[in-house]
Design a protein around this motif. Structure first.
Motif, short mmCIF file in Angstrom:
data_model
loop_
_atom_site.label_atom_id
_atom_site.label_comp_id
_atom_site.label_asym_id
_atom_site.label_seq_id
_atom_site.Cartn_x
_atom_site.Cartn_y
_atom_site.Cartn_z
N ALA A 320 10.68 3.68 4.48
CA ALA A 320 10.95 4.56 3.40
C ALA A 320 11.56 3.72 2.32
O ALA A 320 11.05 3.98 1.22
N GLN A 321 12.12 2.75 2.56
CA GLN A 321 13.07 1.86 1.39
C GLN A 321 11.68 1.00 0.87
O GLN A 321 11.65 0.94 -0.40
N TYR A 322 10.97 0.60 1.63
CA TYR A 322 9.77 -0.14 1.35
C TYR A 322 8.83 0.47 0.34
O TYR A 322 8.17 0.25 -0.60
N ALA A 323 8.41 1.73 1.39
CA ALA A 323 7.63 2.83 0.33
C ALA A 323 7.89 3.11 -0.98
O ALA A 323 6.96 3.18 -1.85
N LYS A 324 9.12 3.45 -1.32
CA LYS A 324 9.62 3.96 -2.62
C LYS A 324 9.52 2.77 -3.58
O LYS A 324 9.29 2.91 -4.50
N LYS A 325 9.96 1.37 -2.94
CA LYS A 325 9.88 0.22 -3.97
C LYS A 325 8.17 0.19 -4.20
O LYS A 325 7.94 -0.21 -5.35
N ALA A 326 7.47 -0.03 -3.17
CA ALA A 326 6.11 -0.62 -3.46
C ALA A 326 5.21 0.24 -4.07
O ALA A 326 4.37 0.08 -4.75
N ALA A 327 5.37 1.76 -3.89
CA ALA A 327 4.65 2.76 -4.58
C ALA A 327 5.23 3.43 -5.77
O ALA A 327 5.01 4.22 -6.23
N HIS A 328 6.49 2.77 -6.26
CA HIS A 328 7.35 3.25 -7.26
C HIS A 328 7.60 4.79 -7.49
O HIS A 328 7.45 5.35 -8.31
N LEU A 329 8.03 5.19 -6.30
CA LEU A 329 8.37 6.56 -6.18
C LEU A 329 9.84 6.77 -6.14
O LEU A 329 10.71 5.90 -5.75
N SER A 330 10.35 7.70 -6.96
CA SER A 330 11.71 8.16 -7.38
C SER A 330 12.19 8.76 -6.03
O SER A 330 11.49 9.31 -5.21
N ASP A 331 13.52 8.68 -5.69
CA ASP A 331 14.07 9.41 -4.54
C ASP A 331 13.63 11.33 -4.59
O ASP A 331 13.48 11.71 -3.50
N LYS A 332 13.49 11.66 -5.81
CA LYS A 332 13.48 12.83 -6.05
C LYS A 332 11.87 13.33 -5.67
O LYS A 332 11.51 14.21 -4.93
N ASP A 333 10.96 12.32 -5.95
CA ASP A 333 9.49 12.46 -5.67
C ASP A 333 9.18 12.46 -4.04
O ASP A 333 8.75 13.04 -3.39
N PHE A 334 10.02 11.19 -3.44
CA PHE A 334 9.96 11.11 -2.36
C PHE A 334 10.29 12.26 -1.11
O PHE A 334 9.66 12.55 -0.52
N ASP A 335 11.40 12.95 -1.90
CA ASP A 335 11.96 14.02 -1.03
C ASP A 335 11.26 15.10 -0.82
O ASP A 335 11.45 16.02 -0.04
N LEU A 336 10.37 15.36 -1.94
CA LEU A 336 9.41 16.36 -1.64
C LEU A 336 8.48 16.36 -0.44
O LEU A 336 8.05 17.50 -0.10
N GLY A 337 8.37 15.14 -0.01
CA GLY A 337 7.59 15.16 1.27
C GLY A 337 6.09 15.15 1.18
O GLY A 337 5.48 15.04 -0.10
N GLY A 338 5.50 15.25 2.28
CA GLY A 338 3.78 15.35 2.16
C GLY A 338 3.17 14.07 2.31
O GLY A 338 2.08 14.06 2.27
N TYR A 339 4.15 13.09 2.67
CA TYR A 339 3.55 11.52 2.49
C TYR A 339 3.04 11.17 4.20
O TYR A 339 3.92 11.67 4.99
N GLN A 340 2.13 10.57 4.22
CA GLN A 340 1.64 9.85 5.61
C GLN A 340 2.01 8.37 5.42
O GLN A 340 1.21 7.79 4.56
N ILE A 341 2.82 7.76 6.07
CA ILE A 341 3.32 6.49 5.97
C ILE A 341 2.85 5.69 7.15
O ILE A 341 3.35 5.88 8.22
N TYR A 342 1.96 4.53 6.93
CA TYR A 342 1.22 3.97 8.04
C TYR A 342 1.96 2.59 7.98
O TYR A 342 1.69 1.93 7.10
N THR A 343 3.06 2.40 9.17
CA THR A 343 3.58 1.20 9.00
C THR A 343 3.00 0.17 9.81
O THR A 343 2.03 0.16 10.39
N THR A 344 3.69 -1.09 9.87
CA THR A 344 3.38 -2.27 10.44
C THR A 344 3.83 -2.46 11.74
O THR A 344 3.58 -3.46 12.29
N PHE A 345 4.64 -1.53 11.99
CA PHE A 345 5.26 -1.57 13.25
C PHE A 345 4.54 -1.38 14.61
O PHE A 345 3.74 -0.32 14.66
#
Length: 675
Positions: A320-345
């Protein structure tokens, strides 16, 4: 004729009705017509029960009057009904889903399990499975079913539970605009909004909204989340048979989810088969293809979608920390949800790392029960291209909120020596203030004796207390003149403390940062910097060693490779990549680290590149190494947060030189080759 009689006659002649003829039976023509149309009960001229039956004129008149009044009332109701501006809360909320590197679901966050998908991302056979089950005439109906609404109203007025029979448009209206209560008023409002919505939205828009807001059971809303909950795949990968089962759930997931009992399973199989037959009947499935679907597509008994817990919360936090930084998402926008985050784990590698640390914890509780209560372990595995493959952040994020793999807590100790070596190879050394730097190689000799004073070009280095600073080796051992390559292989501190001074501590710092260590973790520019006073995290130590294995090219660690929102890609900044050092420098460091591994573990083949790290005050033990393009760092230490932030002596918790606990974790975690 008297005067009075004449005036009266003139008045009668001038009256408006004076010229209207009087009809037999008395009264005017209008009065007679009114009396004729007005029903008279009991009817004259009839006997018995026939006296109470209206004439055909009266019957049709009443029918047309009723229809006219109903049409007028419906027109008024239609005009007075507005489409609400605000959608239901549950119709707009979405969760965010995190996926493992292989694309399988890892965790989700948010109150509602919903992921909206554009209609073009939902296969046509999935759409028609739903339409065949719920509303095959969807594309031609006006948005409501008159018979369905009538049946529901009659049923409710009769005191029974409201019935279904709604079109997909009506169901969508109920999902997103209305409460779920079963009343005549709600049903009527639903029909009015459905009619009006049909003139405002296209059929495809309505169908898309319906597929994304409907309840499918197992805590899921929308066809995308249902596909993941029941089959562990995206909706785009569903076949016809699986789509038919999911469509059956719209009738009532509590009745058709096979995991809820044998009766449910029987109902599910029956409705699944019926839906496939309906798809044939409406021309959306050929009989030949229908014949291939003979076996019920058993869904997972338990949803592979999982809420966060255990190690997954540490992974989610990093992503989540990386996604917000790399996609330039504010906490408010990120908290709206609806994201599919494909990790490297990587799921298997994460399991191995967690298992390895868990075994070490169990052994510590047996061998050192008192010290084990304050033992801490951090670990991270990175690919040489910067992907974070696995981390161990702690026992459970809910009981320990900070992530051990990402914490800059304890010194790196002798695990820091490769950065000093790389700085010297890259920049050369100065033993005098004048002249150009002198190159060094792995064969350059330095004094390896314990207690040798650290020197500057002007003489011995004095600390703030007025004491000469001396270099000390592990266990006080002296080696005499020793090459830098061998000194690194044997982890001899004394040569590197002096090497750091000769290279320049500012160059050591710059090289460590270029390789991946964070500036905030680098120790003060005093001689102890060369022997590991810096406090990098496990992630950053693994990253630094990965730079050596990548021929000196550093890629910033990243945990997210792709993000979509409701099926649409979200732009991500690529992880920064830079050359941290010459390839020849990185290869020489890797060669020395390979010899370090062979010296400690002579029987291991093939030998990876890695070394242990210890501190002079016995407060931390490390093992960092790279094999098959994967770099892993493990740290063990003790800290009692209820008393102090200062690390405590390990007291044997790290094992022995021959049986190091960090190395044991490292070797078990690295037993899986990179896929």
């Amino acid at each position: 004729m008297s005067l009075e009689a004449g005036v009266a006659a003139q008045v009668r002649a001038e009256s408006p009705g004076a010229s209207e003829p009087r009809l037999p039976g008395g009264g005017t023509r209008a009065a007679r017509l009114t009396r004729r149309l007005r029903p008279r009960y009991p009817r004259p001229g009839r006997t018995g029960w026939r006296r109470w039956i209206p004439s055909w004129r009266q019957s049709f008149g009443g029918l047309f009057a009723g229809l006219g009044l109903s049409t007028l009332l419906l027109g008024v109701a239609y005009a007075a009904t507005d489409i609400p501006d605000d959608l239901n809360t549950y119709a707009t909320q979405q969760d965010t889903v995190y996926f493992w590197a292989d694309g399988t679901p890892m965790a989700r966050t948010g109150w509602v399990q919903r992921q909206a998908m554009p209609l073009e991302e939902i296969p046509e056979h999935v759409r028609w499975a739903v339409l065949a089950a719920e509303n095959e005439g969807f594309y031609s109906d006006p948005g409501i079913s008159v018979t369905g609404v009538t049946r529901a109203l009659v049923s409710t007025l009769g005191g029974r539970e409201a019935q279904g029979g709604s079109t997909i448009t009506q169901q969508y209206v109920k999902n997103v605009y209305l409460a779920q209560d079963r009343t005549v008023r709600r049903k009527f409002t639903e029909a009015m909004i459905a009619l009006k919505l049909g003139s405002r939205m296209s059929k495809d828009q309505i169908l898309e909204g319906y597929l994304n807001t409907s309840w499918f059971g197992r805590g899921t809303y929308g066809i995308q989340r249902a596909a993941q909950a029941y089959y562990g795949k995206d909706v785009s990968r569903l076949d016809v048979s699986e789509a038919a089962f999911l469509a059956s759930l719209l009738k009532g997931a509590g009745l058709f989810d096979p995991a809820l009992g044998g009766a449910n399973h029987e109902r599910a199989v029956e409705r699944w088969s019926w839906i496939l037959d309906r798809m044939v009947a409406v021309g959306k499935l050929s009989p030949r293809e229908r014949a291939t679907y003979k076996t019920f597509p058993e869904p997972h008994r338990h949803s592979p979608l999982s809420a966060t817990g255990g190690q997954s919360e540490y992974l989610v936090e990093l992503a989540a920390q990386y996604a917000k930084k790399a996609a330039h998402l504010s906490d408010k926008d990120f908290d709206l949800g609806g994201y599919q985050i494909y990790t490297t784990f990587e799921k298997d590698r994460e399991a191995l790392l967690t298992e390895a640390v868990t075994k070490a914890q169990q052994q510590a509780r047996q061998d050192h029960p008192k010290a084990a209560g304050t033992a801490r372990y951090g670990a991270a595995s990175l690919a040489t291209d910067g992907r974070i493959l696995a981390v161990y952040g702690g026992p459970d994020h809910r009981t320990q909120g900070y992530n051990e793999s990402n914490a800059a807590t304890v010194p790196a100790g002798s695990a820091f020596l490769p950065f000093v070596y790389a700085a010297a190879l890259e920049h050369g050394i100065r033993t005098t203030r004048e002249g150009a730097p002198v190159p060094v190689t792995g064969q350059s000799l330095y004094n390896g004796d314990d207690g040798v004073p650290v020197r500057t070009p002007e003489g011995p280095y004095w600390d703030r207390n007025g004491l000469k600073v001396a270099a000390h080796n592990d266990r006080g051992r002296s080696y005499g003149p020793i090459s830098l390559h061998r000194a690194l292989a044997l982890s001899v501190n004394a040569p590197f403390m002096q090497l750091g001074m000769d290279t320049g501590l500012e160059q050591v710092r710059a090289t460590a940062e270029a390789a991946g260590l964070l500036p905030s973790s680098i120790g003060a520019q005093v001689p102890a910097l060369a022997t590991g006073s810096s406090t990098p995290s496990a992630i950053r130590m693994a990253d630094g060693y990965a730079t050596f294995a990548a021929d000196g090219v550093h890629t910033e660690p990243y945990s997210v490779r792709q993000i979509t929102r409701n099926g649409h890609p979200v732009t991500l900044d690529p992880p920064p990549t830079r050359r941290a050092m010459a390839a020849a420098t990185a290869r020489e460091v890797t060669s020395a680290l390979t010899d370090a591994f062979r010296t400690a573990h002579p029987d291991a083949e093939p030998a990876p590149a890695g070394k242990a790290g210890t501190t002079g005050d016995d407060t931390a033990a490390w093992y960092v190494g790279t094999a098959k393009n994967v770099s892993t760092a493990v740290v063990a230490y003790r800290i009692d947060l209820s008393k102090s932030l200062a690390p405590l002596p390990l007291g044997g918790l790290d094992g022995t030189a021959a049986d190091s606990v960090p190395y044991g974790i490292w070797s078990r975690a690295m037993s899986r080759p990179l896929g």
